[in-house]
Scaffold this motif. Structure first.
Motif, PDB file in Angstrom:
ATOM      1  N   SER A 116       1.626   4.273  -3.145  1.00 42.62           N
ATOM      2  CA  SER A 116       1.256   5.659  -2.883  1.00 42.62           C
ATOM      3  C   SER A 116       2.444   6.619  -2.907  1.00 42.62           C
ATOM      4  O   SER A 116       2.254   7.832  -2.804  1.00 42.62           O
ATOM      5  CB  SER A 116       0.581   5.770  -1.506  1.00 42.62           C
ATOM      6  OG  SER A 116       1.512   5.492  -0.463  1.00 42.62           O
ATOM      7  N   ARG A 146       0.836  -1.201   0.000  1.00 44.49           N
ATOM      8  CA  ARG A 146       0.000   0.000   0.000  1.00 44.49           C
ATOM      9  C   ARG A 146       0.872   1.254   0.000  1.00 44.49           C
ATOM     10  O   ARG A 146       0.596   2.221  -0.718  1.00 44.49           O
ATOM     11  CB  ARG A 146      -0.926  -0.017   1.207  1.00 44.49           C
ATOM     12  CG  ARG A 146      -1.923   1.128   1.239  1.00 44.49           C
ATOM     13  CD  ARG A 146      -3.030   0.847   2.227  1.00 44.49           C
ATOM     14  NE  ARG A 146      -2.525   0.644   3.578  1.00 44.49           N
ATOM     15  CZ  ARG A 146      -3.270   0.158   4.582  1.00 44.49           C
ATOM     16  NH1 ARG A 146      -4.533  -0.191   4.363  1.00 44.49           N
ATOM     17  NH2 ARG A 146      -2.744   0.013   5.781  1.00 44.49           N
ATOM     18  N   TYR A 147       1.939   1.229   0.802  1.00 40.00           N
ATOM     19  CA  TYR A 147       2.835   2.378   0.831  1.00 40.00           C
ATOM     20  C   TYR A 147       3.525   2.565  -0.519  1.00 40.00           C
ATOM     21  O   TYR A 147       3.593   3.684  -1.047  1.00 40.00           O
ATOM     22  CB  TYR A 147       3.900   2.218   1.920  1.00 40.00           C
ATOM     23  CG  TYR A 147       4.974   3.286   1.822  1.00 40.00           C
ATOM     24  CD1 TYR A 147       4.681   4.616   2.093  1.00 40.00           C
ATOM     25  CD2 TYR A 147       6.273   2.965   1.414  1.00 40.00           C
ATOM     26  CE1 TYR A 147       5.647   5.611   1.970  1.00 40.00           C
ATOM     27  CE2 TYR A 147       7.238   3.944   1.290  1.00 40.00           C
ATOM     28  CZ  TYR A 147       6.923   5.259   1.569  1.00 40.00           C
ATOM     29  OH  TYR A 147       7.876   6.231   1.430  1.00 40.00           O
TER      30      TYR A 147
END
Length: 353
Positions: free
Chosen positions: A237, A233-234
């Motif tokens: 992003s 997820r990081y």
């Protein structure tokens, strides 16, 4: 220049004058690449190095001359002819340098602040003039309007790519951009050593782990940034470019597989994953089942690192760094003693520009 910028800023704050000698071009087996810099203050203090000691004595005198005259000058040094202690490069290479006093540098304080902060800027120099190219403005002049325009266009492209070199009419363009990123996934003991060597090599280091109890500043004092989040997820992003190094040290499928699926779709220069060969075979099966194309999977370096016989976290970090350095510059990974090719090959840009 980035290595000595803090010292230069301190001299500026104290009102101390100085001259900076910068490598402009190199030929054959020169010890340092274009952009390497050495500074000499009016009080005789020295910062940095351009040759590992071969020509620094002569450059010291050249810097004093530039300080006294207030004018820039060029110097070229090649191999010593008679005595290894004469001015010259015992390695057999040749370097060309530009020696500039601070009074001849355009927008010096703003340029030094940008270098310190990692903000993008290019400085185009001829011996007596400078043109400073920012993403949104230009300052100074090389003395001719048409030349300024052409250099601005070419230097803007070099700024976007983060490259340094000589362009038309012997204009030396030195580009400063933000440090490349290293993102280390998995807050394990090996990650601390990898973060340490990444910082040493000039990377902006981020350590990411979903477990906040492990991703702490006390455990990773060398990381510039700590992120508590699911790795995939990081990564999805954050900004990843062609200079980014991704080190996946989690070796746990629930983290690895979704993370690698994202990682292999980025332009990252290097993607390495830790784990045994058995672990890697399982990864490959899972990635294929997700439909990740073969050409993307082929980018993955796993098990991570070169075969150095590493055992400790620190040795493993060296093996990992050795691999992504090889990936960056096209080295063989073999002992130099086994090769008869130039020590600094064209991939590292030590050949005549």
């Amino acid at each position: 220049m980035r290595d000595i910028v803090d010292g230069l800023l301190a001299w500026r704050a104290a009102g101390i004058r100085f001259a900076v000698a910068t490598v402009v071009r190199t030929w054959k087996s020169a010890p340092r690449q274009p952009g390497a810099a050495m500074a000499v203050s009016e009080h005789g203090e020295v910062l940095g190095s351009v040759s590992g000691g071969c020509v620094e004595g002569a450059l010291y005198a050249a810097a004093e001359e530039a300080l006294e005259s207030g004018q820039a000058l060029r110097r070229t040094y090649g191999v010593s002819d008679d005595d290894a202690f004469d001015v010259g490069l015992t390695c057999g290479g040749t370097i060309e340098l530009l020696v500039q006093p601070d009074v001849a540098m355009t927008s010096l304080d703003a340029v030094l602040a940008a270098i310190r902060d990692g903000s993008p800027v290019s400085v185009a120099s001829v011996p007596d003039r400078q043109l400073v190219i920012w993403p949104d403005r230009v300052e100074g002049s090389l003395g001719e309007h048409d030349l300024d325009h052409r250099v601005k266009l070419e230097a803007s492209g070099m700024l976007a790519q983060g490259t340094t070199g000589v362009i038309e009419q012997e204009v030396f363009v030195q580009t400063y951009v933000s440090p490349p990123r290293m993102i280390v996934f998995g807050a394990i003991d090996f990650a601390g050593a990898v973060a340490r060597i990444g910082r040493f090599l000039g990377y902006h280091v981020t350590v990411c782990d979903a477990r906040g109890v492990f991703a702490t500043a006390k455990r990773f004092p060398d990381a510039h940034e700590l992120v508590v989040d699911w790795p995939h997820r990081y990564l999805a992003s954050t900004t990843v470019d062609e200079r980014t190094v991704l080190c996946v040290l989690t070796h746990d499928p629930k983290f690895d597989i979704p993370l690698l699926e994202v990682a292999l779709d980025t332009p990252a220069r290097y993607i390495g994953a830790m784990g045994s060969r058995r672990t890697h075979e399982d990864r490959l099966v899972r990635l294929r089942e997700l439909g990740v194309p073969y050409e993307k999977i082929a980018r993955l370096r796993a098990p991570i690192g070169l075969d150095l016989g590493a055992r400790t976290p620190e040795e493993t970090a060296v093996a990992i760094a050795a691999e992504f350095i090889r990936e960056a510059w096209g080295g063989t990974g073999r002992s130099l003693s086994e090769l008869d090719s130039p020590i600094h090959g064209p991939a590292g840009q030590p050949v005549e520009a």
